[in-house]
Motif scaffolding. Structure first.
Motif, PDB file in Angstrom:
ATOM      1  N   ALA A  64       0.832  -1.213   0.000  1.00  0.00           N
ATOM      2  CA  ALA A  64       0.000   0.000   0.000  1.00  0.00           C
ATOM      3  C   ALA A  64       0.860   1.254   0.000  1.00  0.00           C
ATOM      4  O   ALA A  64       0.516   2.248  -0.645  1.00  0.00           O
ATOM      5  N   THR A  65       1.981   1.220   0.709  1.00  0.00           N
ATOM      6  CA  THR A  65       2.854   2.397   0.754  1.00  0.00           C
ATOM      7  C   THR A  65       3.718   2.525  -0.495  1.00  0.00           C
ATOM      8  O   THR A  65       4.175   3.619  -0.810  1.00  0.00           O
ATOM      9  N   ALA A  66       3.931   1.416  -1.206  1.00  0.00           N
ATOM     10  CA  ALA A  66       4.792   1.450  -2.391  1.00  0.00           C
ATOM     11  C   ALA A  66       4.008   1.595  -3.696  1.00  0.00           C
ATOM     12  O   ALA A  66       4.594   1.899  -4.739  1.00  0.00           O
ATOM     13  N   PHE A  72      -4.309   3.290 -10.869  1.00  0.00           N
ATOM     14  CA  PHE A  72      -5.605   2.998 -10.251  1.00  0.00           C
ATOM     15  C   PHE A  72      -6.625   4.081 -10.567  1.00  0.00           C
ATOM     16  O   PHE A  72      -7.810   3.784 -10.733  1.00  0.00           O
ATOM     17  N   ASN A  73      -6.174   5.319 -10.659  1.00  0.00           N
ATOM     18  CA  ASN A  73      -7.078   6.402 -11.067  1.00  0.00           C
ATOM     19  C   ASN A  73      -7.592   6.146 -12.486  1.00  0.00           C
ATOM     20  O   ASN A  73      -8.777   6.358 -12.768  1.00  0.00           O
ATOM     21  N   ALA A  74      -6.693   5.689 -13.359  1.00  0.00           N
ATOM     22  CA  ALA A  74      -7.095   5.400 -14.743  1.00  0.00           C
ATOM     23  C   ALA A  74      -8.112   4.256 -14.775  1.00  0.00           C
ATOM     24  O   ALA A  74      -9.115   4.318 -15.504  1.00  0.00           O
ATOM     25  N   ARG A  75      -7.874   3.219 -13.995  1.00  0.00           N
ATOM     26  CA  ARG A  75      -8.815   2.089 -13.953  1.00  0.00           C
ATOM     27  C   ARG A  75     -10.156   2.518 -13.344  1.00  0.00           C
ATOM     28  O   ARG A  75     -11.212   2.070 -13.783  1.00  0.00           O
ATOM     29  N   LYS A  78     -12.327   4.207 -15.764  1.00  0.00           N
ATOM     30  CA  LYS A  78     -12.946   3.246 -16.681  1.00  0.00           C
ATOM     31  C   LYS A  78     -13.948   2.334 -15.966  1.00  0.00           C
ATOM     32  O   LYS A  78     -14.477   1.412 -16.563  1.00  0.00           O
ATOM     33  N   LYS A  79     -14.160   2.599 -14.655  1.00  0.00           N
ATOM     34  CA  LYS A  79     -15.109   1.849 -13.832  1.00  0.00           C
ATOM     35  C   LYS A  79     -14.765   0.355 -13.751  1.00  0.00           C
ATOM     36  O   LYS A  79     -15.659  -0.504 -13.747  1.00  0.00           O
ATOM     37  N   ILE A  80     -13.480   0.044 -13.682  1.00  0.00           N
ATOM     38  CA  ILE A  80     -13.045  -1.348 -13.542  1.00  0.00           C
ATOM     39  C   ILE A  80     -13.295  -1.792 -12.105  1.00  0.00           C
ATOM     40  O   ILE A  80     -12.962  -1.067 -11.154  1.00  0.00           O
ATOM     41  N   PHE A  81     -13.875  -2.972 -11.952  1.00  0.00           N
ATOM     42  CA  PHE A  81     -14.225  -3.509 -10.642  1.00  0.00           C
ATOM     43  C   PHE A  81     -12.982  -3.583  -9.751  1.00  0.00           C
ATOM     44  O   PHE A  81     -11.970  -4.163 -10.123  1.00  0.00           O
ATOM     45  N   GLY A  82     -13.057  -2.955  -8.588  1.00  0.00           N
ATOM     46  CA  GLY A  82     -11.968  -2.959  -7.621  1.00  0.00           C
ATOM     47  C   GLY A  82     -11.063  -1.736  -7.689  1.00  0.00           C
ATOM     48  O   GLY A  82     -10.315  -1.470  -6.746  1.00  0.00           O
ATOM     49  N   ALA A  83     -11.128  -0.995  -8.772  1.00  0.00           N
ATOM     50  CA  ALA A  83     -10.226   0.157  -8.930  1.00  0.00           C
ATOM     51  C   ALA A  83     -10.518   1.254  -7.907  1.00  0.00           C
ATOM     52  O   ALA A  83      -9.592   1.871  -7.376  1.00  0.00           O
ATOM     53  N   LYS A  84     -11.790   1.484  -7.625  1.00  0.00           N
ATOM     54  CA  LYS A  84     -12.164   2.499  -6.639  1.00  0.00           C
ATOM     55  C   LYS A  84     -11.583   2.139  -5.268  1.00  0.00           C
ATOM     56  O   LYS A  84     -11.053   2.992  -4.552  1.00  0.00           O
ATOM     57  N   GLN A  85     -11.640   0.867  -4.915  1.00  0.00           N
ATOM     58  CA  GLN A  85     -11.098   0.417  -3.639  1.00  0.00           C
ATOM     59  C   GLN A  85      -9.574   0.515  -3.634  1.00  0.00           C
ATOM     60  O   GLN A  85      -8.975   0.846  -2.611  1.00  0.00           O
ATOM     61  N   ALA A  86      -8.944   0.250  -4.779  1.00  0.00           N
ATOM     62  CA  ALA A  86      -7.486   0.380  -4.873  1.00  0.00           C
ATOM     63  C   ALA A  86      -7.059   1.832  -4.651  1.00  0.00           C
ATOM     64  O   ALA A  86      -6.068   2.095  -3.954  1.00  0.00           O
ATOM     65  N   ILE A 165      -0.401  -6.390  -6.211  1.00  0.00           N
ATOM     66  CA  ILE A 165      -0.885  -6.864  -4.905  1.00  0.00           C
ATOM     67  C   ILE A 165      -2.077  -6.037  -4.442  1.00  0.00           C
ATOM     68  O   ILE A 165      -3.104  -6.574  -4.031  1.00  0.00           O
ATOM     69  N   ILE A 166      -1.934  -4.722  -4.527  1.00  0.00           N
ATOM     70  CA  ILE A 166      -3.013  -3.840  -4.071  1.00  0.00           C
ATOM     71  C   ILE A 166      -4.265  -4.036  -4.912  1.00  0.00           C
ATOM     72  O   ILE A 166      -5.382  -4.032  -4.388  1.00  0.00           O
ATOM     73  N   PHE A 167      -4.105  -4.241  -6.208  1.00  0.00           N
ATOM     74  CA  PHE A 167      -5.296  -4.440  -7.031  1.00  0.00           C
ATOM     75  C   PHE A 167      -5.999  -5.747  -6.672  1.00  0.00           C
ATOM     76  O   PHE A 167      -7.233  -5.806  -6.627  1.00  0.00           O
ATOM     77  N   ARG A 168      -5.243  -6.794  -6.373  1.00  0.00           N
ATOM     78  CA  ARG A 168      -5.865  -8.061  -5.961  1.00  0.00           C
ATOM     79  C   ARG A 168      -6.604  -7.899  -4.635  1.00  0.00           C
ATOM     80  O   ARG A 168      -7.705  -8.420  -4.466  1.00  0.00           O
ATOM     81  N   VAL A 169      -5.979  -7.188  -3.702  1.00  0.00           N
ATOM     82  CA  VAL A 169      -6.639  -6.927  -2.415  1.00  0.00           C
ATOM     83  C   VAL A 169      -7.882  -6.080  -2.647  1.00  0.00           C
ATOM     84  O   VAL A 169      -8.932  -6.315  -2.039  1.00  0.00           O
ATOM     85  N   ALA A 170      -7.787  -5.108  -3.540  1.00  0.00           N
ATOM     86  CA  ALA A 170      -8.917  -4.226  -3.832  1.00  0.00           C
ATOM     87  C   ALA A 170     -10.084  -4.985  -4.442  1.00  0.00           C
ATOM     88  O   ALA A 170     -11.251  -4.691  -4.136  1.00  0.00           O
TER      89      ALA A 170
END
Length: 189
Positions: A64-66, A72-75, A78-86, A165-170
């Motif tokens: 998360a810190t790296a 993620f803003n770009a995703r 585009k309303k990609i599932f999980g991007a908002k959480q990322a 990693i963050i996207f998978r967690v998101a």
């Protein structure tokens, strides 16, 4: 106290308060499980699971810190599932790292020590020739080696694969929010 803001102090006290109760519940549960099972092999498996959980959350906190925000803003645009959480995870990296690395990491460290002590006591009771001081020192060294070595490998992975990693967690977080209706970081970035 001139350098510590009142909000930070209150936030720190709240984290300490909740950590106390989380650790208490998890500790009582794992201690009851170790006593109920009364099997060294099962206790060792539980110990390894607690250590791996600590390493897993350390990877998430470090990632998360790296992680970098622009992909993620770009995703999210585009309303990609999980991007908002990322975006929220990276935007609140200090909170994610505090919870994952410190709260969960410290609880896992404390629990692994308690479970290790329980294993040593069980072994000393079963094997009368075993020296409790030597067995305790070996168990402590074993736990420390696995934890520190695992976190060293994990941090390298977290830094090099932070966005992945963050996207998978998101995605997992987005699924959980969709199923539960509860939003993490509701009033945050």
């Amino acid at each position: 106290m001139g350098y510590i803001k009142k909000d930070n102090l209150i936030s720190g006290l709240l984290v300490a308060f909740f950590t106390f109760f989380i650790a208490l519940l998890v500790s009582l549960g794992s201690e009851a499980l170790v006593r109920a099972v009364n099997n060294v092999i099962v206790a060792l498996i539980l110990l390894l699971m607690v250590i791996l959980l600590g390493i897993f959350f350390d990877i998430i906190g470090t990632a998360a810190t790296a992680a970098q925000m622009p992909p993620f803003n770009a995703r999210a645009a585009k309303k990609i599932f999980g991007a908002k959480q990322a975006v929220k995870l990276v935007g609140n990296a200090h909170l994610v790292a505090n919870f994952c690395n410190d709260v969960i990491g410290d609880i896992a460290g404390t629990l692994s020590g308690a479970i290790g002590a329980g294993i040593v006591i069980s072994l000393v009771n079963e094997l009368v020739f075993l020296d409790i001081i030597l067995a305790g020192a070996l168990m402590t060294s074993f736990i420390a080696a696995l934890t520190v070595g695992g976190k060293a490998v994990g941090k390298s992975l977290a830094v090099n694969q932070a966005n992945s990693i963050i996207f998978r967690v998101a995605i997992i977080l987005a699924w959980w929010e969709k199923m539960s209706g509860m939003e993490l970081f509701k009033n945050r970035r």
